[in-house]
Design a protein around this motif. Structure first.
Motif, PDB file in Angstrom:
ATOM      1  N   ALA A  36       6.878   8.142  10.632  1.00  0.00           N
ATOM      2  CA  ALA A  36       7.535   9.180  11.336  1.00  0.00           C
ATOM      3  C   ALA A  36       7.928  10.438  10.173  1.00  0.00           C
ATOM      4  N   ASP A  37       8.397  10.007   8.848  1.00  0.00           N
ATOM      5  CA  ASP A  37       8.637  10.913   8.060  1.00  0.00           C
ATOM      6  C   ASP A  37       7.474  11.487   7.145  1.00  0.00           C
ATOM      7  N   LEU A  38       6.480  10.827   6.824  1.00  0.00           N
ATOM      8  CA  LEU A  38       5.439  11.236   5.938  1.00  0.00           C
ATOM      9  C   LEU A  38       4.417  10.464   6.565  1.00  0.00           C
ATOM     10  N   ASP A  39       3.439  10.916   7.035  1.00  0.00           N
ATOM     11  CA  ASP A  39       2.179  10.357   7.787  1.00  0.00           C
ATOM     12  C   ASP A  39       1.078  10.645   6.977  1.00  0.00           C
ATOM     13  N   LEU A  40       0.629   9.623   6.304  1.00  0.00           N
ATOM     14  CA  LEU A  40      -0.676   9.816   5.340  1.00  0.00           C
ATOM     15  C   LEU A  40      -1.481  10.397   5.948  1.00  0.00           C
ATOM     16  N   ALA A  41      -1.994  10.221   7.263  1.00  0.00           N
ATOM     17  CA  ALA A  41      -3.105  10.791   8.013  1.00  0.00           C
ATOM     18  C   ALA A  41      -2.990  12.328   8.375  1.00  0.00           C
ATOM     19  N   ARG A  42      -1.762  12.867   8.093  1.00  0.00           N
ATOM     20  CA  ARG A  42      -1.607  14.283   8.180  1.00  0.00           C
ATOM     21  C   ARG A  42      -0.757  14.838   7.218  1.00  0.00           C
ATOM     22  N   PRO A  43      -1.609  15.087   5.888  1.00  0.00           N
ATOM     23  CA  PRO A  43      -0.981  15.578   4.749  1.00  0.00           C
ATOM     24  C   PRO A  43      -0.289  16.868   4.921  1.00  0.00           C
ATOM     25  N   GLY A  44      -1.015  17.746   5.964  1.00  0.00           N
ATOM     26  CA  GLY A  44      -0.375  19.006   6.019  1.00  0.00           C
ATOM     27  C   GLY A  44       1.091  19.091   7.009  1.00  0.00           C
ATOM     28  N   SER A  45       1.349  18.023   7.500  1.00  0.00           N
ATOM     29  CA  SER A  45       2.547  17.887   8.192  1.00  0.00           C
ATOM     30  C   SER A  45       3.836  17.286   7.418  1.00  0.00           C
ATOM     31  N   TRP A  46       3.418  17.311   6.124  1.00  0.00           N
ATOM     32  CA  TRP A  46       4.644  16.786   5.153  1.00  0.00           C
ATOM     33  C   TRP A  46       5.728  17.809   5.125  1.00  0.00           C
ATOM     34  N   PRO A  47       7.046  17.242   5.352  1.00  0.00           N
ATOM     35  CA  PRO A  47       8.051  18.137   5.204  1.00  0.00           C
ATOM     36  C   PRO A  47       8.176  18.742   3.619  1.00  0.00           C
ATOM     37  N   PRO A  48       8.507  19.841   3.172  1.00  0.00           N
ATOM     38  CA  PRO A  48       8.956  20.333   1.836  1.00  0.00           C
ATOM     39  C   PRO A  48       9.674  19.284   0.986  1.00  0.00           C
ATOM     40  N   ARG A  49       9.346  19.164  -0.177  1.00  0.00           N
ATOM     41  CA  ARG A  49       9.910  18.081  -1.089  1.00  0.00           C
ATOM     42  C   ARG A  49       9.918  18.496  -2.449  1.00  0.00           C
TER      43      ARG A  49
ATOM     44  N   ARG B 120     -12.634   6.832  11.658  1.00  0.00           N
ATOM     45  CA  ARG B 120     -11.747   8.002  11.454  1.00  0.00           C
ATOM     46  C   ARG B 120     -10.498   7.696  10.901  1.00  0.00           C
ATOM     47  N   ASP B 121      -9.726   6.847  11.610  1.00  0.00           N
ATOM     48  CA  ASP B 121      -8.080   6.714  11.335  1.00  0.00           C
ATOM     49  C   ASP B 121      -8.077   6.062   9.874  1.00  0.00           C
ATOM     50  N   ALA B 122      -9.108   5.037   9.633  1.00  0.00           N
ATOM     51  CA  ALA B 122      -8.816   4.600   8.244  1.00  0.00           C
ATOM     52  C   ALA B 122      -9.489   5.347   7.219  1.00  0.00           C
ATOM     53  N   TRP B 123     -10.275   6.125   7.217  1.00  0.00           N
ATOM     54  CA  TRP B 123     -10.460   7.059   6.026  1.00  0.00           C
ATOM     55  C   TRP B 123      -9.200   8.223   6.061  1.00  0.00           C
ATOM     56  N   ALA B 124      -8.835   8.651   7.312  1.00  0.00           N
ATOM     57  CA  ALA B 124      -7.560   9.655   7.120  1.00  0.00           C
ATOM     58  C   ALA B 124      -6.318   8.861   6.404  1.00  0.00           C
ATOM     59  N   VAL B 125      -6.097   7.602   6.461  1.00  0.00           N
ATOM     60  CA  VAL B 125      -4.916   7.282   6.024  1.00  0.00           C
ATOM     61  C   VAL B 125      -5.360   6.816   4.371  1.00  0.00           C
ATOM     62  N   ASN B 126      -6.425   5.964   4.485  1.00  0.00           N
ATOM     63  CA  ASN B 126      -6.494   5.142   3.280  1.00  0.00           C
ATOM     64  C   ASN B 126      -7.321   6.276   2.117  1.00  0.00           C
ATOM     65  N   VAL B 127      -7.852   7.353   2.426  1.00  0.00           N
ATOM     66  CA  VAL B 127      -8.607   8.189   1.785  1.00  0.00           C
ATOM     67  C   VAL B 127      -8.128   9.613   1.590  1.00  0.00           C
ATOM     68  N   THR B 128      -8.029  10.185   2.811  1.00  0.00           N
ATOM     69  CA  THR B 128      -7.348  11.542   2.659  1.00  0.00           C
ATOM     70  C   THR B 128      -6.161  11.552   2.255  1.00  0.00           C
ATOM     71  N   GLY B 129      -5.188  10.858   2.772  1.00  0.00           N
ATOM     72  CA  GLY B 129      -3.823  10.727   2.598  1.00  0.00           C
ATOM     73  C   GLY B 129      -3.542  10.391   1.193  1.00  0.00           C
TER      74      GLY B 129
END
Length: 465
Positions: A216-229, A256-265
């Motif tokens: 909920a704080d930092l979703d590896l599948a959605r790097p564009g949603s990470w809050p500023p840090r 798709r989910d596995a590649w999003a989390v384990n690779v893109t993120g």
């Protein structure tokens, strides 16, 4: 004072950890002089850390007696003198046993000093026309945390060559607090992703000062949603988050989910770690191998059988590009929550006699063991790279583990029957292929001083805790 031309390149440690004085050769003749002020290769060979400067600043001071400081900043700086001469004073303002330690020295163009993050820096010019230069490895930011100390602090008791009442000092520097009122600067933090998972929960015990995030704080599948840090405030990122649904990864959505989390993120984590000089710790899996050798070494080429293993292998390769990284490769992970061991204990208690595969061979890895190994790597800091981590002991099959669970919980282990992987999954669609041999060679992690715990004893402790 005449400039020293007889120095050789060497370093001198000080009472403040990380504060290192550097002697610089300054050859000269009738035309003037020359020096290599920052020569990365030579200074690294002398044991200095790789500063990685991003900015070069020069402060020119017209008059002798100009006094600036004491400023502790959240980055490292490399201080030198271009012309003239200074009296430098440094005070450790970091949280820890050397808080308040003081070091002073006179510097001309033949010396420099590496000032680590959190050490208060100050100087007083001893000659008119003094040019004070410094390299820093981060850009100034209004969001950064700074710490200050008064130049006249009685505890530090700095013996300024020109009395402060005769010196040129800014009103802001005059208003800095005394040491008793200074809030020590904390070290760079550790960020743990996947803080609510079985490994994340185990890491809380060995990294109590770390910052833990959830999906909920930092979703590896959605790097564009990470809050500023402010990433420069972190020394290490531990990636304990992953997509681990091995069979679901074989479906279109799961792939798709596995590649999003384990690779893109993971690729975004690698980019952040590289850009901000952060150590990246990433947890890998025996599923990157096809299981055709009896024992897997760290340098074995990846040969994944299924989508999950493919994404983990891709993530490992990306993490390997980060200058300071540890890939922690594990097998057969057991932690809090539902898992194979808990399932077998439940079946034993309920009077169910299971058939368990006996042609998959490896070692258990308890989440507490992985956490202990990660804490060890971050403390000891061996060479970057991949390290196999599992509990120790003779390789066993899943059926062997099930029998151990039955015995340890007071039930007849003969109630467990063995079967092959092919027979167990016969007629079931969407099942990912499993490596049949998952035993990891533990020589490399042992060479760092880490001694893996025996899996049999760890299993008993797990079941009785």
């Amino acid at each position: 004072m005449t400039l020293r031309h007889d120095r050789t390149l060497q370093t001198t440690t000080t009472p403040i950890p990380g504060l290192v004085l550097v002697d610089l050769p300054v050859p000269g003749d009738g035309r003037g002089w020359f020096k290599e002020n920052w020569q990365r290769e030579k200074l690294l060979a002398l044991g200095l850390p790789d500063l990685g400067p991003v900015q070069n600043n020069i402060s020119f001071n017209d008059a002798a007696g100009t006094t600036r400081g004491i400023h502790a900043e959240p980055w490292d700086k490399y201080v030198s003198v271009a012309t003239g001469r200074i009296f430098g004073a440094w005070v450790d303002l970091r949280h820890g046993p050397t808080f308040g330690a003081v070091f002073t020295a006179e510097l001309d163009a033949s010396q420099a000093i590496l000032v680590p993050r959190g050490v208060g820096n100050s100087y007083q010019t001893l000659e008119p026309g003094t040019a004070y230069a410094y390299l820093v490895n981060d850009h100034w930011s209004p969001d950064a945390a700074y710490t200050f100390l008064n130049l006249a602090d009685e505890t530090a008791a700095i013996d300024w060559p020109i009395p402060l009442e005769e010196a040129e000092i800014s009103a802001k520097d005059l208003a800095h607090p005394r040491l008793a009122d200074v809030v020590p600067m904390r070290g760079r933090r550790t960020l743990v992703l996947g803080g609510d998972g079985q490994l994340g929960r185990a890491l809380r015990a060995v990294l109590p000062d770390a910052e833990f995030t959830t999906r909920a704080d930092l979703d590896l599948a959605r790097p564009g949603s990470w809050p500023p840090r402010r990433w420069r405030d972190y020394a290490a990122i531990v990636n304990a988050a992953a997509y681990t649904a091995v069979d679901a990864a074989e479906t279109p959505e799961g792939r798709r989910d596995a590649w999003a989390v384990n690779v893109t993120g993971v690729a975004e984590l690698a980019r952040v770690a590289t850009a901000n000089r952060i150590t990246l710790v990433h947890v890998s899996s025996d599923y990157v191998f096809d299981g055709t050798v009896d024992e897997h070494r760290e340098d074995e080429p990846a040969s994944p059988l299924g989508v999950y293993g493919q994404t983990k292998a891709a993530g490992d390769a990306i993490v390997g590009t980060v200058p300071d990284h540890y890939v922690v490769r594990t097998s057969w992970v057991i932690g809090d929550g539902g898992n194979f061991v808990r399932t077998m204990a439940s079946l034993a208690e309920r009077g169910v006699d299971p058939a368990v595969v006996d042609d998959q061979v490896g070692r258990l890895t308890f989440a507490t063991e992985i956490a202990r190994a990660i804490a060890h790597l971050l403390a000891v800091r061996p060479a970057p790279g991949t390290y196999n981590v599992s509990n120790d002991g003779d390789p066993v099959s899943w059926a062997d583990v099930a029998r151990q669970v039955f015995a340890a919980t007071g039930h007849d282990p003969a109630r467990v029957t063995g079967t092959t992987t092919a027979a167990y999954f016969a007629g079931r669609a969407g099942i990912a292929p499993r490596p049949l041999r998952s035993t990891l060679d533990l020589a490399r992690i042992r060479a760092t001083g880490f001694e893996p715990q025996q899996q049999d004893a760890a299993l008993v402790r797990y079941l009785t805790s």
